[in-house]
Scaffold this active site. Structure first.
Site, PDB file in Angstrom:
ATOM      1  CG  LEU A   1      91.965  63.559  79.598  1.00  0.00           C
ATOM      2  CD1 LEU A   1      93.081  63.208  80.693  1.00  0.00           C
ATOM      3  CD2 LEU A   1      92.797  63.581  78.414  1.00  0.00           C
TER       4      LEU A   1
ATOM      5  CE1 TYR B   1      84.936  55.205  72.112  1.00  0.00           C
ATOM      6  CE2 TYR B   1      86.359  54.018  70.848  1.00  0.00           C
ATOM      7  CZ  TYR B   1      86.000  54.767  71.940  1.00  0.00           C
ATOM      8  OH  TYR B   1      87.232  55.336  72.735  1.00  0.00           O
TER       9      TYR B   1
ATOM     10  CE  LYS C   1      86.499  58.729  72.297  1.00  0.00           C
ATOM     11  NZ  LYS C   1      87.083  59.657  73.336  1.00  0.00           N
TER      12      LYS C   1
ATOM     13  CG  ASN D   1      94.422  48.158  72.595  1.00  0.00           C
ATOM     14  OD1 ASN D   1      93.506  47.910  72.932  1.00  0.00           O
ATOM     15  ND2 ASN D   1      94.997  48.077  71.305  1.00  0.00           N
TER      16      ASN D   1
ATOM     17  N   PRO E   1     126.308  31.492 115.328  1.00  0.00           N
ATOM     18  CG  PRO E   1     125.742  32.714 117.695  1.00  0.00           C
ATOM     19  CD  PRO E   1     124.951  31.834 116.386  1.00  0.00           C
TER      20      PRO E   1
END
Length: 378
Positions: free
Chosen positions: A54, A104, A108, A133, A283
């Site tokens: 991860l 990026y 990946k 997301n 009361p």
């Protein structure tokens, strides 16, 4: 006992997986994170029966770090596993951006290719999650999650920026991601699409709608409202929002309506499940003496001694229910019965009252009539 290695164990997804698996007595957990000595990784891989990779780089200062933190680290893990000669299952988190040609996405995609290659050469099971997301607790604001940023800013009374409210967001909740990972450990097949694992359900919402939803969470305290928990996305988003509350803002005051008889305070309102209020009677005080056509209630005395009295409209018979905080029981308030509640003790009588609808001043459905008929009849 199965040994599970989690890389990126201190990150958003890794931490959620780690704390979930730590409750399992049938698993031995190993962890690796960015601050650890890289030389430690090979030894951990040699012990692992299942690897969740991860760790990764999302927003480096230097774009070159995309390749070293995503592609090269994954290639290194695959190489060590191949050298070990065991068919160790490997699951990794990729991104929907792997289909794009930005630095990026490319890093990946190359990491994915390394994993697919490892699976073919080792004959091992591999699981690649191209996640959209991801939102949920412990996600860093102002990093790579708009939900985390909006939740953090709105919870802390900071402004948010919505560049294009019409942008459609695909979202998965962290608990659903972790649930998919746990299924892999337990041998349950993952749902796949074109070779990539899918987290279910995937939620879809426009960016502007996300912002408005999170703003509504912020306002819900003042409105004493609860979001629609029957909507799964709303439920998950609200849980996420609460995790970003400042530590000095977990509590909030309620408006107490106080007079000489005691107090009445609205606690929670919902559009479809009615509202809950707290009634305190001094009361010898009696409250109520009214009835409803359709509105119905439930009373639960949690402290003190009291009597709830009923009389069916058109009848003279009075029915008494003695209630006490020493023996919790719910008393239904049926329609067509005028009713009251009397403090029969020497301390405050505290009653939790649920009503099936929010109070509507234009249509209160409340008609005053004493339980004990006035002498001379009606």
């Amino acid at each position: 006992m199965k040994t599970v290695l989690i890389t990126g164990s201190d990150g958003f997804v890794g931490k959620n997986l780690r704390v979930t698996l730590q409750h399992r007595e049938d698993l031995r957990l190993l962890f690796f994170d960015i601050q650890d000595d890289p030389a430690k990784l090979a030894g951990l891989l040699e012990q692992a029966d299942f690897v969740f990779h991860l760790a990764g780089v999302n927003r480096p200062e230097n774009p070159e770090e995309f390749r070293s933190g995503n592609t090269m680290l994954t290639e290194q893990i695959c190489h060590h596993l191949l050298q070990g000669g065991r068919k160790v299952p490997l699951a990794i988190t990729s991104s929907t951006q792997a289909a794009l040609d930005n630095p990026y996405g490319v890093s990946k995609r190359e990491a994915e290719n390394a994993v697919f290659s490892y699976g073919q050469r080792a004959g091992a099971s591999v699981y690649i999650f191209r996640l959209p997301n991801v939102f949920g607790k412990w996600c860093r604001p102002n990093y790579n999650s708009v939900v985390a940023t909006f939740c953090h800013h709105i919870a802390n009374n900071l402004p948010i920026q919505v560049n294009d409210p019409s942008v459609v967001m695909r979202l998965v909740y962290i608990d659903d991601v972790v649930g998919a990972f746990v299924d892999l450990i337990d041998g349950r097949a993952s749902v796949q699409d074109e070779g990539f694992c899918i987290v279910q359900p995937t939620h879809v919402m426009k960016l502007g709608e996300i912002a408005e939803l999170i703003r509504s969470f912020h306002l819900s305290r003042e409105q004493r409202s609860i979001p629609d928990m029957s909507d799964l996305l709303v439920k998950k988003m609200y849980s996420t929002y609460l995790s970003y509350l400042p530590t000095d803002s977990f509590s909030y005051p309620l408006q107490m309506n106080i007079d000489q008889r005691g107090s009445f305070t609205e606690f929670i309102k919902t559009a479809d499940r009615g509202q809950v209020s707290i009634n305190i009677s001094k009361p010898c005080i009696t409250k109520g003496n009214h009835w409803h056509h359709t509105k119905n209630e439930k009373f639960l005395v949690v402290s003190g001694q009291g009597v709830i009295s009923f009389r069916r409209i058109g009848s003279d018979e009075i029915i008494d229910y003695h209630v006490s905080g020493d023996r919790l029981e719910v008393v239904d308030i049926p329609t067509g019965y005028t009713h009251n509640i009397r403090n029969a003790g020497f301390t405050d009588l505290v009653t939790v009252m649920w009503c099936n609808e929010m109070f509507d001043a234009e249509k209160p459905d409340t008609f005053f009539e004493p339980v004990k008929p006035v002498k001379g009849g009606q």
